[in-house]
Write a protein that holds these residues in place. Structure first.
Motif, PDB file in Angstrom:
ATOM      1  N   MET A 149      18.566 -90.662 -30.000  1.00  0.00           N
ATOM      2  CA  MET A 149      17.240 -90.155 -29.662  1.00  0.00           C
ATOM      3  C   MET A 149      16.167 -90.814 -30.537  1.00  0.00           C
ATOM      4  O   MET A 149      15.067 -91.135 -30.067  1.00  0.00           O
TER       5      MET A 149
ATOM      6  N   PRO B 102      17.559 -92.973 -21.478  1.00  0.00           N
ATOM      7  CA  PRO B 102      17.997 -91.625 -21.867  1.00  0.00           C
ATOM      8  C   PRO B 102      18.246 -90.753 -20.643  1.00  0.00           C
ATOM      9  O   PRO B 102      17.650 -90.973 -19.581  1.00  0.00           O
TER      10      PRO B 102
ATOM     11  N   TYR C 156      15.450 -94.227 -29.141  1.00  0.00           N
ATOM     12  CA  TYR C 156      14.611 -94.132 -27.948  1.00  0.00           C
ATOM     13  C   TYR C 156      13.148 -93.918 -28.334  1.00  0.00           C
ATOM     14  O   TYR C 156      12.238 -94.517 -27.754  1.00  0.00           O
TER      15      TYR C 156
ATOM     16  N   THR D 155      11.864 -85.019 -22.724  1.00  0.00           N
ATOM     17  CA  THR D 155      11.431 -84.686 -24.079  1.00  0.00           C
ATOM     18  C   THR D 155      10.559 -85.803 -24.646  1.00  0.00           C
ATOM     19  O   THR D 155       9.466 -85.562 -25.185  1.00  0.00           O
TER      20      THR D 155
ATOM     21  N   SER E 181      24.063 -88.285 -31.329  1.00  0.00           N
ATOM     22  CA  SER E 181      23.054 -87.996 -30.307  1.00  0.00           C
ATOM     23  C   SER E 181      21.655 -88.062 -30.899  1.00  0.00           C
ATOM     24  O   SER E 181      20.703 -88.502 -30.235  1.00  0.00           O
TER      25      SER E 181
ATOM     26  N   ASP F  97      19.944 -80.814 -30.730  1.00  0.00           N
ATOM     27  CA  ASP F  97      19.126 -80.867 -29.530  1.00  0.00           C
ATOM     28  C   ASP F  97      18.151 -82.038 -29.600  1.00  0.00           C
ATOM     29  O   ASP F  97      17.699 -82.434 -30.686  1.00  0.00           O
ATOM     30  N   SER F  98      17.810 -82.594 -28.460  1.00  0.00           N
ATOM     31  CA  SER F  98      16.911 -83.750 -28.411  1.00  0.00           C
ATOM     32  C   SER F  98      15.587 -83.490 -29.109  1.00  0.00           C
ATOM     33  O   SER F  98      14.971 -84.403 -29.661  1.00  0.00           O
ATOM     34  N   THR F  99      15.136 -82.253 -29.067  1.00  0.00           N
ATOM     35  CA  THR F  99      13.832 -81.925 -29.663  1.00  0.00           C
ATOM     36  C   THR F  99      13.866 -81.881 -31.181  1.00  0.00           C
ATOM     37  O   THR F  99      12.816 -81.822 -31.822  1.00  0.00           O
TER      38      THR F  99
ATOM     39  N   ARG G 140      16.543 -85.714 -22.171  1.00  0.00           N
ATOM     40  CA  ARG G 140      16.037 -86.558 -23.244  1.00  0.00           C
ATOM     41  C   ARG G 140      14.799 -87.323 -22.791  1.00  0.00           C
ATOM     42  O   ARG G 140      13.823 -87.439 -23.544  1.00  0.00           O
TER      43      ARG G 140
END
Length: 512
Positions: free
Chosen positions: A65, A170, A68, A177, A61, A203-205, A174
């Motif tokens: 990210m 996304p 992206y 974010t 994941s 987490d995406s962050t 996502r």
């Protein structure tokens, strides 16, 4: 193998006119942006898919990210320029972020030489408008700016899809974010307060490599299908935001959490620092109600202290005792959390608590405020929790806290509502994605379960228990209960999405 886009490709697409040759940004509206956003799979659907596959978030994941981020024109190292304050936790992380933003804004006015020039904040979920998630200097980003940057990013993702490992856009969280980061870069933010969505490690962050400050707020059992079924497992996930570049902050925790947080801090070659509320900090000194907010306020104070002294090492100001800090704590705005309002002659209390620990704390707080509604002839509870496994345990936790001061003011009516906004079975468009119900049980299964439990355990109230298929109908029921009375009190809790729906139906702006 992770496929990186070439620098030439990225530059080529960044130079494209927004919307391509046939459409400009001016031809696209905010409503268009919301429609596009809602076309992305919502968080609820992602979580359901993960549960069905028995899969938890992992390094894949984060790799996705990262790609992206590259596709919209940035490298992970660029995030360091935002001077990130990164906050994870189960309870209170949004409130802690709000305190932090408010304090920094006051320091900005009093000490412009040491304060950041532009403060950004990214939180979730939103109450009424998705713009609330991305803030600039304490205000939600305007619809115009949201639309502009949304389609810039949308088109960059469209243009780079053919060379991407994963050409799909996304998912909802996502995307937002990435959008927050794009807004912050474009608007010159040099202090970014970032709230983790779920967990921390994956987490995406958590692409942020060198945050200035990291903190884990109070921990409890939540999202156990993804994060683990014990506090220790959840603490491991949350502490994934700790980095060597920043002291690892936390508040007082349950005993099983602290050893894990300390271990994780050591792994990241940093030091764990436990923050307690100072003796001089009192509930009346902060703008958010509830004794539980003292710990969040204290954590925010320390995060600001760390931030200022790391970004401005020559600063000699003792911020912990400065009036700017106390003004920030007092003037903080964070709607939908222990918020009391009088609307059309009815007293309302809104709180988006949605875990057992948070709901019990809300109940205790409400009980402590009984003098504000003790004369009410009709006391109505509106409750829902659509996405947790055991809604009865949640309402029991709330009542446990509420009745900790005695049972002299029981609720006279109970309404169990869904999160659907309007009677035509539609959501406010900006609430659609966060409110998507994904279980295949009957539409009112949760509400019927709660009503049945209430009938069995609150005798003599059968006629006072109602099920509302929509938030709009719940409000209508309140007005029917109120009748000609001018002395009705209503508590709305169990879900931020329910609270947001109430704001919309009551036309009560989340930010004033």
């Amino acid at each position: 193998m992770y496929a990186m886009l070439t620098t030439r490709t990225v530059r080529k697409y960044l130079n494209l006119k927004i919307g391509g040759s046939n459409m400009s940004t001016k031809q696209r509206t905010f409503e268009d942006a919301i429609e596009c956003l809602n076309s992305l799979q919502s968080n609820a659907k992602v979580l359901e898919a993960l549960r069905n596959r028995g899969k938890v978030p992992n390094d894949d994941s984060m790799t996705q990210m990262k790609e992206y981020l590259n596709r919209i024109g940035y490298q992970t190292s660029d995030l360091n320029r935002l001077n990130v304050i990164h906050v994870a936790g189960t309870k209170g992380k949004g409130s802690t972020c709000a305190f932090t933003s408010s304090i920094l804004s006051k320091i900005q006015k009093k000490y412009p030489d040491i304060a950041p020039k532009r403060i950004g904040m990214y939180t979730s979920p939103h109450l009424r408008s998705v713009c609330e998630r991305i803030q600039l200097d304490g205000k939600p980003v305007s619809k115009e700016l949201f639309t502009k940057y949304f389609f810039q990013m949308w088109d960059r993702l469209e243009a780079t899809a053919s060379e991407a490992t994963n050409p799909e856009k996304p998912m909802y969280f996502r995307f937002l974010t990435l959008l927050a980061w794009h807004v912050f870069f474009s608007e010159g933010v040099d202090a970014a307060i970032i709230e983790v969505g779920i967990g921390g490690e994956y987490d995406s962050t958590n692409l942020i490599e060198k945050p200035i400050v990291t903190a884990v707020t109070s921990l409890g059992l939540d999202h156990t299908a993804l994060l683990g079924k014990s506090i220790s497992e959840i603490a491991w996930q949350k502490a994934g935001i700790y980095k060597e570049s920043a002291t690892a902050l936390t508040c007082l925790q349950v005993p099983e959490a602290l050893p894990v947080l300390e271990q994780r801090a050591n792994e990241r070659k940093t030091r764990l620092k436990i923050i307690k509320a100072p003796f001089f900090l009192k509930p009346e000194m902060i703008g958010l109600s509830g004794a539980h907010q003292l710990g969040n306020a204290a954590l925010a104070m320390e995060m600001v202290n760390e931030f200022i002294h790391k970004t401005k090492p020559s600063c000699s100001i003792n911020l912990n005792k400065d009036s700017a800090v106390f003004d920030g704590l007092k003037d903080v705005q964070w709607p939908g959390r222990c918020q009391m309002e009088t609307i059309d002659g009815i007293q309302w209390c809104f709180d988006g608590a949605h875990t057992q620990e948070s709901l019990e704390a809300t109940g205790v707080w409400l009980a402590s405020k009984r003098q504000l509604f003790k004369e009410a002839e009709k006391r109505v509870l509106i409750f829902n929790q659509q996405s947790r496994d055991d809604p009865v345990a949640l309402i029991q936790a709330f009542l446990r806290g509420y009745e900790s001061f005695g049972e002299d003011l029981p609720f006279t009516h109970a309404i169990f509502s869904t999160n659907v906004t309007f009677k035509d079975e539609t959501y406010n468009p900006e609430l659609l994605s966060v409110n998507t119900v994904t279980d295949k049980r009957p539409a009112l299964h949760v509400q019927e379960t709660l009503a049945s439990w209430w009938k069995e355990n609150r005798t003599g109230m059968n006629d006072a228990i109602k099920i509302a298929p929509t938030v709009e109908e719940a409000v209508e029921m309140v007005h029917q209960i109120n009748g000609e009375s001018t002395n009705t009190f209503v508590c709305v809790t169990g879900s931020l999405h329910l609270t947001g729906g109430l704001f919309v139906v009551l036309n009560k702006a989340a930010f004033e």
